[in-house]
Scaffold this motif. Structure first.
Motif, short mmCIF file in Angstrom:
data_model
loop_
_atom_site.label_atom_id
_atom_site.label_comp_id
_atom_site.label_asym_id
_atom_site.label_seq_id
_atom_site.Cartn_x
_atom_site.Cartn_y
_atom_site.Cartn_z
N GLY A 24 -11.65 3.08 13.58
CA GLY A 24 -10.98 4.26 13.06
C GLY A 24 -9.56 3.96 12.59
O GLY A 24 -9.13 4.41 11.52
N LEU A 25 -8.84 3.18 13.39
CA LEU A 25 -7.48 2.80 13.01
C LEU A 25 -7.46 1.89 11.79
O LEU A 25 -6.57 1.99 10.94
CB LEU A 25 -6.78 2.12 14.19
N VAL A 26 -8.45 1.00 11.71
CA VAL A 26 -8.55 0.13 10.53
C VAL A 26 -8.71 0.97 9.27
O VAL A 26 -8.06 0.72 8.25
CB VAL A 26 -9.74 -0.85 10.68
N GLY A 27 -9.57 1.98 9.34
CA GLY A 27 -9.78 2.83 8.18
C GLY A 27 -8.51 3.51 7.71
O GLY A 27 -8.20 3.53 6.51
N ILE A 28 -7.74 4.06 8.66
CA ILE A 28 -6.49 4.72 8.29
C ILE A 28 -5.50 3.73 7.70
O ILE A 28 -4.86 3.99 6.67
CB ILE A 28 -5.86 5.41 9.52
N ALA A 29 -5.37 2.57 8.33
CA ALA A 29 -4.38 1.58 7.88
C ALA A 29 -4.66 1.11 6.46
O ALA A 29 -3.74 1.01 5.64
CB ALA A 29 -4.36 0.39 8.84
N LEU A 30 -5.91 0.82 6.15
CA LEU A 30 -6.22 0.32 4.81
C LEU A 30 -5.97 1.38 3.75
O LEU A 30 -5.49 1.07 2.65
CB LEU A 30 -7.67 -0.16 4.75
N LEU A 31 -6.28 2.64 4.05
CA LEU A 31 -6.04 3.71 3.06
C LEU A 31 -4.57 4.10 3.01
O LEU A 31 -4.12 4.71 2.05
CB LEU A 31 -6.90 4.92 3.39
N CYS A 32 -3.81 3.76 4.07
CA CYS A 32 -2.37 4.04 4.08
C CYS A 32 -1.61 3.01 3.24
O CYS A 32 -0.70 3.37 2.50
CB CYS A 32 -1.87 4.03 5.53
N PHE A 33 -2.00 1.74 3.36
CA PHE A 33 -1.23 0.67 2.72
C PHE A 33 -1.85 0.13 1.44
O PHE A 33 -1.23 -0.67 0.75
CB PHE A 33 -1.05 -0.48 3.71
N SER A 78 -6.80 -5.59 10.32
CA SER A 78 -5.99 -4.93 9.29
C SER A 78 -5.00 -5.89 8.65
O SER A 78 -4.85 -5.91 7.41
CB SER A 78 -5.25 -3.73 9.89
N LEU A 79 -4.30 -6.68 9.47
CA LEU A 79 -3.33 -7.63 8.92
C LEU A 79 -4.02 -8.67 8.04
O LEU A 79 -3.47 -9.12 7.03
CB LEU A 79 -2.55 -8.31 10.04
N CYS A 80 -5.23 -9.06 8.42
CA CYS A 80 -5.98 -10.02 7.61
C CYS A 80 -6.26 -9.45 6.22
O CYS A 80 -6.02 -10.12 5.20
CB CYS A 80 -7.29 -10.38 8.32
N VAL A 81 -6.73 -8.21 6.14
CA VAL A 81 -7.05 -7.60 4.84
C VAL A 81 -5.77 -7.38 4.04
O VAL A 81 -5.73 -7.66 2.83
CB VAL A 81 -7.79 -6.27 5.04
#
Length: 321
Positions: A92-101, A146-149
């Motif tokens: 869930g956090l990964v999803g938010i982070a990628l759409l945030c950044f 997230s940091l990897c992507v």
């Protein structure tokens, strides 16, 4: 007929005929576990809080939690851990982070599914790796995935960053910026809770706090105290007022306080004392992590929380008592 009932923590399903309802409850528990709450009521309030700020972020959180939970089932992960949402919160956090950044293109949405799925693989691997040390995985899979992507986006032309992703460059000396007022502290406490889900929104922070209150008064008080402690240290050390108001120095302290005051350590006065001290230390780790990652143009996310919590657990557990 399906035997359904509401329990203190969410939906209880007593037969195999309601797998879809049980799965929906599991997904909500996954969102609740972002703040250590195995509680689907809290997870629902967290999701509503995200949606109040951004329907895009809410959709990404839901998609990421779905993908990571399904991946855990496919991996054959422990059923009780899956049911309690332990394999959902990182996705869930990964999803938010990628759409945030990253710009919300169809390709980025596809990356959410891939990265959230990968977070469950990282979760399973880290559970095995950290078992001997008796350390919880926490949000480390979210941070690593997230940091990897985000780092890879520097070499992939179809992944375009938003203006929320830090600009790469050498760390610069900070200057005291703005005047901290009572309203700064009022906004900062709620925003500190809101930033756990990367939401800079007072209503979101209030709904997240309500979700914690529904699940656990201890966790709610710990979150507010942690947010205030992080903000207080940041103010004392001369952090910029906009960053303090936005809760950027509070959210890692929120998670540290919840973890050490009862979610990971047994509740008690000793655990509370360690939680308070750790919450006060966390803003220094947050600032240091920001400085280390700035040359790479990467955000700190919840890495300070993971580092501080692991360090305190390793230091405390071997001690007598």
């Amino acid at each position: 007929m399906t035997d359904l009932r509401l329990s203190a923590t969410g939906l209880a399903v007593d037969d195999e005929g309601s797998r879809l309802l049980a799965f929906a409850d599991t997904v909500l528990r996954g969102l609740g576990q972002v703040m250590f709450q195995n509680n689907s009521y809290a997870g629902l309030l967290f999701l509503v809080g995200i949606a109040c700020n951004s329907l895009v972020f809410a959709s990404a959180a839901l998609l990421g939690t779905l993908a990571s939970t399904l991946a855990a089932i496919a991996l054959g992960a422990d059923r009780q851990m899956v049911r309690s949402g332990m394999f959902g919160f990182n996705g869930g956090l990964v999803g938010i982070a990628l759409l945030c950044f990253l710009q919300p293109t169809p390709l980025v949405w596809a990356c959410v599914v891939v990265a959230a799925t990968s977070s469950s693989i990282v979760m399973a691997a880290m559970l095995a790796a950290l078992a001997a040390a008796r350390l919880p995985v926490l949000t480390a899979p979210f941070v690593l995935t997230s940091l990897c992507v985000l780092l890879a986006s520097a070499r992939f032309g179809h992944l375009q960053a938003t203006d929320l992703l830090p600009a790469a460059g050498l760390p610069k000396a900070a200057a005291v910026e703005g005047v901290v007022t009572v309203s700064t502290f009022g906004d900062g406490v709620l925003n500190g809770v809101g930033q756990v889900f990367l939401q800079d929104n007072l209503l979101s922070g209030a709904l997240f706090t309500l979700g914690l209150l529904v699940a656990s008064r201890r966790a709610c008080l710990a979150a507010l105290a942690g947010s205030f402690a992080g903000m207080l240290v940041a103010w004392g050390m001369g952090a910029a007022e906009p960053a303090i108001r936005a809760g950027l120095f509070g959210y890692n302290s929120v998670l540290v306080a919840i973890a050490l005051s009862g979610a990971v350590l047994a509740p008690g006065r000793v655990a509370t004392a360690w939680a308070v001290f750790a919450a006060l230390v966390t803003p220094f780790v947050t600032a240091a992590t920001m400085a280390v990652l700035e040359p790479f143009g990467l955000p700190a996310l919840t890495l300070p929380f993971v580092l501080v919590t692991w360090t305190f657990l390793l230091a405390i557990r071997p001690s007598p008592g």
